[in-house]
Design a protein around this motif. Structure first.
Motif, PDB file in Angstrom:
ATOM      1  N   GLN A 123       0.799  -1.203   0.307  1.00  0.00           N
ATOM      2  CA  GLN A 123      -0.247  -0.147   0.118  1.00  0.00           C
ATOM      3  C   GLN A 123       0.816   1.186   0.071  1.00  0.00           C
ATOM      4  O   GLN A 123       0.578   2.288  -0.783  1.00  0.00           O
ATOM      5  N   LEU A 124       1.812   1.304   0.851  1.00  0.00           N
ATOM      6  CA  LEU A 124       2.744   2.325   0.852  1.00  0.00           C
ATOM      7  C   LEU A 124       3.478   2.541  -0.510  1.00  0.00           C
ATOM      8  O   LEU A 124       3.706   3.791  -0.958  1.00  0.00           O
ATOM      9  N   GLY A 125       3.776   1.601  -1.266  1.00  0.00           N
ATOM     10  CA  GLY A 125       4.522   1.653  -2.473  1.00  0.00           C
ATOM     11  C   GLY A 125       3.463   2.290  -3.532  1.00  0.00           C
ATOM     12  O   GLY A 125       3.850   3.032  -4.591  1.00  0.00           O
ATOM     13  N   VAL A 126       2.025   1.870  -3.475  1.00  0.00           N
ATOM     14  CA  VAL A 126       1.224   2.113  -4.556  1.00  0.00           C
ATOM     15  C   VAL A 126       0.827   3.828  -4.034  1.00  0.00           C
ATOM     16  O   VAL A 126       0.629   4.459  -5.193  1.00  0.00           O
ATOM     17  N   ALA A 127       0.705   4.028  -2.961  1.00  0.00           N
ATOM     18  CA  ALA A 127       0.469   5.405  -2.290  1.00  0.00           C
ATOM     19  C   ALA A 127       1.456   6.390  -2.996  1.00  0.00           C
ATOM     20  O   ALA A 127       1.230   7.480  -3.493  1.00  0.00           O
ATOM     21  N   ALA A 157      -2.700  -3.832 -13.904  1.00  0.00           N
ATOM     22  CA  ALA A 157      -2.460  -4.540 -12.698  1.00  0.00           C
ATOM     23  C   ALA A 157      -2.564  -3.751 -11.437  1.00  0.00           C
ATOM     24  O   ALA A 157      -2.920  -4.207 -10.449  1.00  0.00           O
ATOM     25  N   LEU A 158      -1.879  -2.475 -11.699  1.00  0.00           N
ATOM     26  CA  LEU A 158      -2.168  -1.524 -10.644  1.00  0.00           C
ATOM     27  C   LEU A 158      -3.603  -1.236 -10.176  1.00  0.00           C
ATOM     28  O   LEU A 158      -4.212  -1.212  -9.098  1.00  0.00           O
ATOM     29  N   LEU A 159      -4.287  -0.939 -11.147  1.00  0.00           N
ATOM     30  CA  LEU A 159      -6.075  -0.881 -10.893  1.00  0.00           C
ATOM     31  C   LEU A 159      -6.593  -1.834 -10.423  1.00  0.00           C
ATOM     32  O   LEU A 159      -7.537  -1.619  -9.567  1.00  0.00           O
ATOM     33  N   ARG A 160      -6.057  -3.162 -10.785  1.00  0.00           N
ATOM     34  CA  ARG A 160      -7.071  -4.491 -10.208  1.00  0.00           C
ATOM     35  C   ARG A 160      -6.503  -4.281  -8.836  1.00  0.00           C
ATOM     36  O   ARG A 160      -7.297  -4.976  -7.969  1.00  0.00           O
ATOM     37  N   LEU A 161      -5.302  -4.181  -8.443  1.00  0.00           N
ATOM     38  CA  LEU A 161      -4.757  -4.368  -7.068  1.00  0.00           C
ATOM     39  C   LEU A 161      -5.608  -3.051  -6.215  1.00  0.00           C
ATOM     40  O   LEU A 161      -6.203  -3.405  -4.977  1.00  0.00           O
ATOM     41  N   ILE A 162      -5.802  -2.078  -6.716  1.00  0.00           N
ATOM     42  CA  ILE A 162      -6.557  -0.991  -5.977  1.00  0.00           C
ATOM     43  C   ILE A 162      -8.167  -1.549  -5.853  1.00  0.00           C
ATOM     44  O   ILE A 162      -8.643  -1.378  -4.667  1.00  0.00           O
ATOM     45  N   GLN A 163      -8.559  -1.946  -6.925  1.00  0.00           N
ATOM     46  CA  GLN A 163      -9.865  -2.346  -6.939  1.00  0.00           C
ATOM     47  C   GLN A 163     -10.123  -3.566  -5.711  1.00  0.00           C
ATOM     48  O   GLN A 163     -11.178  -3.568  -5.148  1.00  0.00           O
ATOM     49  N   VAL A 176      -3.145   3.611   1.716  1.00  0.00           N
ATOM     50  CA  VAL A 176      -3.576   4.253   0.517  1.00  0.00           C
ATOM     51  C   VAL A 176      -4.872   5.364   0.328  1.00  0.00           C
ATOM     52  O   VAL A 176      -5.052   5.787  -0.569  1.00  0.00           O
ATOM     53  N   SER A 177      -5.689   5.225   1.383  1.00  0.00           N
ATOM     54  CA  SER A 177      -6.913   5.754   1.493  1.00  0.00           C
ATOM     55  C   SER A 177      -6.724   7.108   1.453  1.00  0.00           C
ATOM     56  O   SER A 177      -7.614   7.834   0.688  1.00  0.00           O
ATOM     57  N   PRO A 178      -5.734   7.935   1.894  1.00  0.00           N
ATOM     58  CA  PRO A 178      -5.702   9.268   1.909  1.00  0.00           C
ATOM     59  C   PRO A 178      -5.679   9.873   0.480  1.00  0.00           C
ATOM     60  O   PRO A 178      -6.449  10.893  -0.068  1.00  0.00           O
ATOM     61  N   ILE A 179      -4.669   9.215  -0.396  1.00  0.00           N
ATOM     62  CA  ILE A 179      -4.589   9.690  -1.610  1.00  0.00           C
ATOM     63  C   ILE A 179      -5.546   9.236  -2.712  1.00  0.00           C
ATOM     64  O   ILE A 179      -6.262  10.098  -3.497  1.00  0.00           O
ATOM     65  N   LEU A 180      -6.374   8.329  -2.453  1.00  0.00           N
ATOM     66  CA  LEU A 180      -7.700   7.863  -3.015  1.00  0.00           C
ATOM     67  C   LEU A 180      -8.761   8.872  -2.801  1.00  0.00           C
ATOM     68  O   LEU A 180      -9.494   9.254  -3.564  1.00  0.00           O
ATOM     69  N   ALA A 181      -8.794   9.307  -1.313  1.00  0.00           N
ATOM     70  CA  ALA A 181      -9.792  10.267  -1.254  1.00  0.00           C
ATOM     71  C   ALA A 181      -9.466  11.717  -1.949  1.00  0.00           C
ATOM     72  O   ALA A 181     -10.619  12.242  -2.332  1.00  0.00           O
ATOM     73  N   ASN A 182      -8.432  12.136  -2.104  1.00  0.00           N
ATOM     74  CA  ASN A 182      -8.016  13.295  -2.612  1.00  0.00           C
ATOM     75  C   ASN A 182      -8.347  13.252  -4.408  1.00  0.00           C
ATOM     76  O   ASN A 182      -8.735  14.178  -4.894  1.00  0.00           O
ATOM     77  N   VAL A 183      -7.983  12.110  -4.723  1.00  0.00           N
ATOM     78  CA  VAL A 183      -8.288  11.712  -6.274  1.00  0.00           C
ATOM     79  C   VAL A 183      -9.964  11.793  -6.149  1.00  0.00           C
ATOM     80  O   VAL A 183     -10.378  12.708  -7.262  1.00  0.00           O
ATOM     81  N   TYR A 184     -10.614  11.094  -5.519  1.00  0.00           N
ATOM     82  CA  TYR A 184     -12.154  11.220  -5.594  1.00  0.00           C
ATOM     83  C   TYR A 184     -12.613  12.534  -5.615  1.00  0.00           C
ATOM     84  O   TYR A 184     -13.307  13.068  -6.479  1.00  0.00           O
ATOM     85  N   LEU A 185     -12.203  13.458  -4.538  1.00  0.00           N
ATOM     86  CA  LEU A 185     -12.654  14.661  -4.516  1.00  0.00           C
ATOM     87  C   LEU A 185     -12.266  15.860  -5.566  1.00  0.00           C
ATOM     88  O   LEU A 185     -12.802  16.928  -5.789  1.00  0.00           O
ATOM     89  N   HIS A 186     -11.001  15.503  -5.881  1.00  0.00           N
ATOM     90  CA  HIS A 186     -10.432  16.280  -7.080  1.00  0.00           C
ATOM     91  C   HIS A 186     -11.549  16.238  -8.477  1.00  0.00           C
ATOM     92  O   HIS A 186     -11.582  17.379  -8.798  1.00  0.00           O
ATOM     93  N   TYR A 187     -11.825  15.175  -8.700  1.00  0.00           N
ATOM     94  CA  TYR A 187     -12.889  15.050  -9.681  1.00  0.00           C
ATOM     95  C   TYR A 187     -14.278  15.458  -9.550  1.00  0.00           C
ATOM     96  O   TYR A 187     -14.989  16.078 -10.422  1.00  0.00           O
ATOM     97  N   ALA A 188     -14.648  15.051  -8.319  1.00  0.00           N
ATOM     98  CA  ALA A 188     -16.174  15.050  -8.039  1.00  0.00           C
ATOM     99  C   ALA A 188     -16.389  16.562  -7.441  1.00  0.00           C
ATOM    100  O   ALA A 188     -17.444  17.005  -7.876  1.00  0.00           O
ATOM    101  N   LEU A 189     -15.477  17.327  -6.913  1.00  0.00           N
ATOM    102  CA  LEU A 189     -15.511  18.691  -6.454  1.00  0.00           C
ATOM    103  C   LEU A 189     -14.744  19.897  -6.981  1.00  0.00           C
ATOM    104  O   LEU A 189     -15.223  20.751  -7.504  1.00  0.00           O
ATOM    105  N   ASP A 190     -13.374  19.608  -6.767  1.00  0.00           N
ATOM    106  CA  ASP A 190     -12.466  20.654  -7.268  1.00  0.00           C
ATOM    107  C   ASP A 190     -12.612  20.998  -8.697  1.00  0.00           C
ATOM    108  O   ASP A 190     -12.538  22.488  -8.869  1.00  0.00           O
ATOM    109  N   LEU A 191     -12.350  20.070  -9.399  1.00  0.00           N
ATOM    110  CA  LEU A 191     -12.484  20.470 -10.782  1.00  0.00           C
ATOM    111  C   LEU A 191     -13.901  21.069 -11.141  1.00  0.00           C
ATOM    112  O   LEU A 191     -13.854  21.916 -11.961  1.00  0.00           O
ATOM    113  N   TRP A 192     -14.905  20.456 -10.660  1.00  0.00           N
ATOM    114  CA  TRP A 192     -16.001  20.960 -11.144  1.00  0.00           C
ATOM    115  C   TRP A 192     -16.078  22.344 -10.449  1.00  0.00           C
ATOM    116  O   TRP A 192     -16.881  23.333 -11.277  1.00  0.00           O
ATOM    117  N   PHE A 193     -15.650  22.788  -9.339  1.00  0.00           N
ATOM    118  CA  PHE A 193     -15.839  24.165  -8.832  1.00  0.00           C
ATOM    119  C   PHE A 193     -15.006  25.199  -9.872  1.00  0.00           C
ATOM    120  O   PHE A 193     -15.551  26.314 -10.248  1.00  0.00           O
TER     121      PHE A 193
END
Length: 297
Positions: free
Chosen positions: A15-19, A91-97, A124-141
């Motif tokens: 997880q640390l490596g993926v993060a 492979a990276l996407l499948r691991l995260i899924q 890995v949760s914090p970076i995933l959370a930031n990616v989610y809100l980057h698309y869902a909120l930040d870019l939209w704003f």
């Protein structure tokens, strides 16, 4: 069957490596309004940026908002679509899924298997959370909501706690109406008791709002000019004192030298965060209560 200790350590290292990989990909992409879960910037940076924006901008209305149960409502399919925008490694996407569908350790240590949600507390949760809100909120704003405004508009976000400021009331109201619909598209819901529009004009000294542990309100300086005042939010002060009281009860048998050393560290940590211009009274109040608690303990 619970995983072995070696397996758990292995998983954390992966997880640390993926993060680290995700941070390298996305940190340059994140907007300047995003402050949560970054290595180089934190909550105080978000507080300071908001202070500068309000003090020197033409903002009269504030929308303070919080997302209800954020980690529990991240939807896997949206998360994977967002990651797929920048990542082609299957492979990276499948691991995260796999991690997204994994069990989560709750506060009691019991494994639960939510239908949605990232593994809160996972590396890995914090970076995933930031990616989610980057698309869902930040870019939209930035791309949609802000461009619809005639006046000034800004967003400051720390994790899933955010504040938006507007020059004109009608634009704050339009954003407020659109915000709920936008977040629902991604499975998210506003916490109604923590989301509201506030008239925050310079002459409204009685109006205040809270963000990241601070209370913001307008005051007057010695020259009679309006300036933004910050102090420790009353709820955070009460919580800090309650936690300190509990700590005193649990550590009353420490030797005096150890006790004073630990109290000093706690005070230093509190001052490092809440030690901002104008909050001298809040710091004194906390210190006075701590001295009383130590004396009564």
């Amino acid at each position: 069957m619970a995983p072995s200790r070696d397996t758990a350590v292995e998983d954390k290292l992966v997880q640390l490596g993926v993060a680290r990989i995700l941070e390298a990909i996305y940190e340059p992409e994140f907007l300047r309004c995003s402050y949560g879960y970054h290595r180089s910037i934190g909550a105080r940076d978000a507080v300071d940026k908001l202070t500068v924006k309000l003090q020197f901008g033409r903002y009269n209305y504030v929308v303070e908002a919080d997302i209800k149960g954020f980690f529990d409502h991240i939807e896997d399919h949206w998360m994977m679509r967002m990651l797929g925008e920048r990542i082609e490694d299957g492979a990276l996407l499948r691991l995260i899924q796999k991690w997204l569908k994994a069990g989560v350790l709750d506060t009691d240590g019991k494994v639960i298997h939510p239908v949605t949600g990232t593994p809160q507390g996972g590396i890995v949760s914090p970076i995933l959370a930031n990616v989610y809100l980057h698309y869902a909120l930040d870019l939209w704003f930035e791309k949609v909501a802000q461009k619809r405004c005639r006046g000034e508009a800004c967003l400051i976000r720390y994790a899933h706690d955010f504040v938006c400021a507007f020059e004109y009331r009608e634009e704050a109201e339009a954003f407020y109406r659109a915000l709920g619909e936008r977040l629902r598209k991604f499975g998210l819901e506003l916490a109604e008791d923590k989301t509201r529009i506030i008239a925050f004009e310079r002459h409204r000294s009685q109006t205040s709002f809270e963000f990241l542990g601070f209370e913001f309100r307008w005051g007057m300086n010695r020259s009679g000019k309006p300036y933004l005042k910050r102090r420790t939010a009353r709820s955070k002060l009460r919580n800090a004192l309650a936690q300190f009281t509990q700590w005193c009860r649990e550590n009353r048998n420490l030797r005096l030298s150890q006790l004073f050393e630990q109290v000093g560290l706690k005070l230093r940590g509190y001052y490092n965060y809440y030690g901002v211009s104008g909050n001298c009274g809040g710091l004194k109040e906390f210190y006075g209560q701590v001295v009383k608690l130590c004396g009564s303990g």
